[in-house]
Write an enzyme that holds these catalytic residues in place. Structure first.
Site, PDB file in Angstrom:
ATOM      1  N   LYS A 281       0.909  -1.225  -0.034  1.00 20.47           N
ATOM      2  CA  LYS A 281       0.012   0.086   0.014  1.00 20.47           C
ATOM      3  C   LYS A 281       1.032   1.212  -0.109  1.00 20.47           C
ATOM      4  O   LYS A 281       2.062   1.226   0.532  1.00 20.47           O
ATOM      5  CB  LYS A 281      -0.905   0.014   1.159  1.00 20.47           C
ATOM      6  CG  LYS A 281      -2.021  -1.009   1.195  1.00 20.47           C
ATOM      7  CD  LYS A 281      -2.882  -0.844   2.408  1.00 20.47           C
ATOM      8  CE  LYS A 281      -3.959  -1.878   2.603  1.00 20.47           C
ATOM      9  NZ  LYS A 281      -5.003  -1.556   1.686  1.00 20.47           N
ATOM     10  N   ASP A 292      -7.606  -2.891  10.659  1.00 18.64           N
ATOM     11  CA  ASP A 292      -8.177  -4.191   9.627  1.00 18.64           C
ATOM     12  C   ASP A 292      -8.792  -5.508  10.358  1.00 18.64           C
ATOM     13  O   ASP A 292      -8.962  -6.142   9.647  1.00 18.64           O
ATOM     14  CB  ASP A 292      -7.087  -4.282   8.346  1.00 18.64           C
ATOM     15  CG  ASP A 292      -7.779  -4.635   7.237  1.00 18.64           C
ATOM     16  OD1 ASP A 292      -8.882  -4.432   6.877  1.00 18.64           O
ATOM     17  OD2 ASP A 292      -6.905  -5.324   6.473  1.00 18.64           O
ATOM     18  N   ARG A 355     -10.530 -11.486   1.712  1.00 22.70           N
ATOM     19  CA  ARG A 355     -11.329 -12.460   1.246  1.00 22.70           C
ATOM     20  C   ARG A 355     -10.750 -13.838   1.274  1.00 22.70           C
ATOM     21  O   ARG A 355     -11.395 -14.779   1.336  1.00 22.70           O
ATOM     22  CB  ARG A 355     -11.745 -12.139   0.000  1.00 22.70           C
ATOM     23  CG  ARG A 355     -10.577 -11.986  -1.152  1.00 22.70           C
ATOM     24  CD  ARG A 355     -11.005 -11.274  -2.277  1.00 22.70           C
ATOM     25  NE  ARG A 355     -10.744  -9.649  -2.153  1.00 22.70           N
ATOM     26  CZ  ARG A 355     -11.281  -8.673  -3.109  1.00 22.70           C
ATOM     27  NH1 ARG A 355     -11.644  -9.224  -4.255  1.00 22.70           N
ATOM     28  NH2 ARG A 355     -11.037  -7.524  -2.733  1.00 22.70           N
TER      29      ARG A 355
HETATM   30  N1  BES Z   1      -8.393  -3.655   4.323  1.00 24.60           N
HETATM   31  C1  BES Z   1      -8.478  -3.099   2.954  1.00 24.60           C
HETATM   32  C2  BES Z   1      -9.540  -2.446   2.709  1.00 24.60           C
HETATM   33  C3  BES Z   1      -9.823  -1.141   3.380  1.00 24.60           C
HETATM   34  C4  BES Z   1      -9.296  -0.033   2.908  1.00 24.60           C
HETATM   35  C5  BES Z   1     -10.144  -0.998   4.622  1.00 24.60           C
HETATM   36  C6  BES Z   1      -9.262   1.321   3.470  1.00 24.60           C
HETATM   37  C7  BES Z   1     -10.444   0.351   5.389  1.00 24.60           C
HETATM   38  C8  BES Z   1      -9.983   1.109   4.709  1.00 24.60           C
HETATM   39  C9  BES Z   1      -8.243  -4.526   2.074  1.00 24.60           C
HETATM   40  O1  BES Z   1      -7.620  -5.671   2.386  1.00 24.60           O
HETATM   41  C10 BES Z   1      -7.622  -3.904   0.783  1.00 24.60           C
HETATM   42  O2  BES Z   1      -6.755  -3.621   0.661  1.00 24.60           O
HETATM   43  N2  BES Z   1      -8.683  -4.003  -0.268  1.00 24.60           N
HETATM   44  C11 BES Z   1      -8.299  -3.678  -1.820  1.00 24.60           C
HETATM   45  C12 BES Z   1      -8.822  -4.588  -2.653  1.00 24.60           C
HETATM   46  C13 BES Z   1      -8.014  -4.301  -4.063  1.00 24.60           C
HETATM   47  C14 BES Z   1      -6.700  -4.718  -3.767  1.00 24.60           C
HETATM   48  C15 BES Z   1      -8.757  -5.486  -4.818  1.00 24.60           C
HETATM   49  C16 BES Z   1      -8.912  -2.249  -1.801  1.00 24.60           C
HETATM   50  O3  BES Z   1     -10.033  -1.900  -1.459  1.00 24.60           O
HETATM   51  O4  BES Z   1      -8.123  -1.412  -2.605  1.00 24.60           O
HETATM   52 ZN    ZN Z   2      -7.334  -5.585   4.420  1.00 24.22          ZN
HETATM   53 MN    MN Z   3      -5.487  -5.464   1.710  1.00 22.38          MN
END
Ligand code: BES
Ligand code: ZN
Ligand code: MN
Length: 505
Positions: A281, A292, A355
């Site tokens: 990230k 998370d 997931r």
């Molecule tokens: N934990 C994150 C989602 C999230 C983002 C929660 C911001 C709270 C605040 C999740 O694991 C994630 O990174 N999701 C990605 C999915 C993508 C890589 C398909 C996302 O939402 O960008």
């Molecule tokens: Zn996550």
């Molecule tokens: Mn993630």
């Protein structure tokens, strides 16, 4: 940390000291207790209302320093508007608002004379008011150096005692017993979400869940060797980059006994920190990813609340607790793993890790417990905030009845849900060239393709709902009943769902 304020109930007319809170309806029409104080203070409250233009509207206040001759140091008149039409949420929010007024400017004790102009507030509504007050009183100050005994005013400004005066304090006290369990459950969930990831890794999280044993919950902690044996490879793949080994915790509350039948299963995503892994990230805001694990935190808080209020339900909680880190041992984009269900997953983005964790937990929960319904909670996608902002959590379900029950429970508790679609066309988004499915679904509808992924791990005929709580469980917007970063979202919602539809009467 749970509110340090001791809460008690007393009769409408019992004396008090410190801060007095009395009520007025639109007009302003003063409640009997307010009228009484008005008399004792030589019409100070009427005068102050007139001068400030106070009309008793909901949420408005008049605040006066009490003169000689009354025991109180300060008197707050709180407008309640038209309480005749109040529901549970109004009383809850009123309690939160009043508790908010007492923070930072208080003496050690406060007395709330909770009554409208005519008649009484029912014990159930007094209890909702108290619940709101207690939830608002939560603070997370664990890492603030202790205020010095003299010197720092912070220590002295703590409200130590809150007395709610009402028509039937004994009945209010009994009505509040289950609500106290809710307070404890929500605040436990908030504590877990607020805790930084260096303090709360997978092992420590599992330990905190294990502590529910004291409340009567059966808790099993599964560690890496057991998870390998069970074939939970999708979950293990996420955790393999971290030095902190993964865990799955299984919590059982058997409040309905053997005759209560199959349990309801609640499954939670518990990523104690999500760096994204090799699909790292960006740095900005990454600190939020300590939250998370809010789905898992909600499951733990809920199980504790159910046990503490001796809910007549059979419920199992299953949480997958992992840390998603980049390292020489981390999974790579392009890797293929076989989940516990036998479905193979192509890992296109290691940041779509939640997931994968849930896939194995969902399958495990269904295989072992044959539950009558499965609900999972997860801070699963950023995309759900694009769709719904921070007002509603995303709801996905294969079952209209369960969806309606959840939506209704959301309206009743103020933990609101908005249903988003599922369907075969969306399912196509996760088809993979090399494996059964891939863990990302492309640019659009990211919350939906994530939900489709989860549905691949739901057995035919199992009523299932997925709550995407990324926007509501952490970095929360201030509300009347919450000022904490981690809101504890979901505990009150699912407690209400269970009370309304799954508890034996
Ligand atoms: N934990 C994150 C989602 C999230 C983002 C929660 C911001 C709270 C605040 C999740 O694991 C994630 O990174 N999701 C990605 C999915 C993508 C890589 C398909 C996302 O939402 O960008
Ligand atoms: Zn996550
Ligand atoms: Mn993630």
């Amino acid at each position: 940390m749970t509110d340090q304020t001791a809460l008690s109930f007393a009769s409408k007319t019992a004396a008090g000291d410190g801060v007095a809170v009395v009520f007025a309806e639109e007009g302003p029409k003063l409640s009997p207790a307010a009228q009484d104080l008005d008399k004792k203070t030589g019409q100070l409250l009427s005068k102050a209302s007139q001068i400030t233009g106070f009309k008793g509207k909901k949420g408005t206040t008049v605040d006066v320093i009490a003169p000689q001759g009354v025991k109180f140091s300060r008197i707050i008149v709180m407008g309640m508007g038209k309480p005749d039409s109040f529901g549970h949420e109004d009383w809850l929010n009123l309690g939160g608002t009043v508790r908010g007024l007492l923070t930072g400017r208080e003496g050690a004790s406060a007395h709330v004379y909770l009554e409208p102009v005519k008649g009484d507030v029912s014990p159930a509504n007094v209890s909702s008011f108290a619940l709101g007050a207690q939830l608002r009183g939560y603070t997370f100050k664990k890492y603030k150096s202790t205020p010095k005994k003299n010197g720092d005013a912070g220590a002295d400004k703590m409200l130590k005692k809150l007395v709610i005066h009402c028509a039937d304090p004994r009945a209010a006290g009994s009505a509040f017993a289950p609500d106290r369990a809710i307070v404890d459950g929500v605040n436990l969930a908030r504590d877990l979400v607020n805790e930084p990831a260096n303090v709360l890794g997978p092992a420590e999280f599992a330990q905190r869940a294990k502590a529910l044993t004291k409340a009567g919950v059966q808790v099993e902690v599964l560690s890496v060797p057991a998870l390998k044996k069970l074939g939970m490879n999708a979950l293990l793949a996420v955790g393999q980059g971290s030095d902190k080994p993964s865990h799955v915790v299984v919590m059982q509350w058997k409040g309905a006994g053997p005759k209560g039948g199959a349990p309801i299963a609640i499954v939670g995503k518990g990523v104690t920190f999500d760096t994204g892994g090799i699909s790292l990230k960006p740095a900005g805001g990454m600190e939020d990813m300590k939250g998370d694990m809010a789905g898992a935190a909600c499951v733990v808080g809920l199980m504790q609340a159910l046990a503490e209020r001796r809910a007549k339900v059979n419920a199992v909680g299953v949480i997958g607790i992992v840390e998603n880190m980049p390292s020489g041992k981390a999974q790579r984009p392009g890797d293929v793993v076989m989940a516990k269900s036998g479905t193979t997953i192509e890992v296109l983005n290691t940041d779509a890790e939640g997931r994968m964790v849930l896939a194995d937990c969902l399958w495990y929960a269904q295989e072992r417990f044959k539950p009558k319904a499965v609900i999972n909670l997860a801070t699963l996608t950023g995309a759900v905030m694009v769709a719904l902002g921070k007002e509603h959590a995303g709801l996905f379900s294969n079952n209209d009845e369960l969806s309606e029950w959840l939506t209704a429970a959301g309206k009743e508790t103020g933990e609101k849900l908005w249903r988003l679609p599922l369907g075969p066309k969306y399912d196509k988004m996760i088809e993979s060239k090399v494996a059964d499915i891939k863990n990302t679904g492309g640019k659009w509808g990211g919350s939906i393709s994530a939900a489709q992924f989860l549905q691949r791990f739901i057995k035919e005929g199992t009523p299932w709902a997925h709550l995407d709580i990324a926007g509501t469980a952490m970095s929360s917007v201030d509300s009347d009943i919450n000022r904490s970063w981690g809101s504890g979202f979901g505990v009150r919602l699912l407690d209400r769902l269970i009370k309304d539809h799954y508890e034996r009467r």
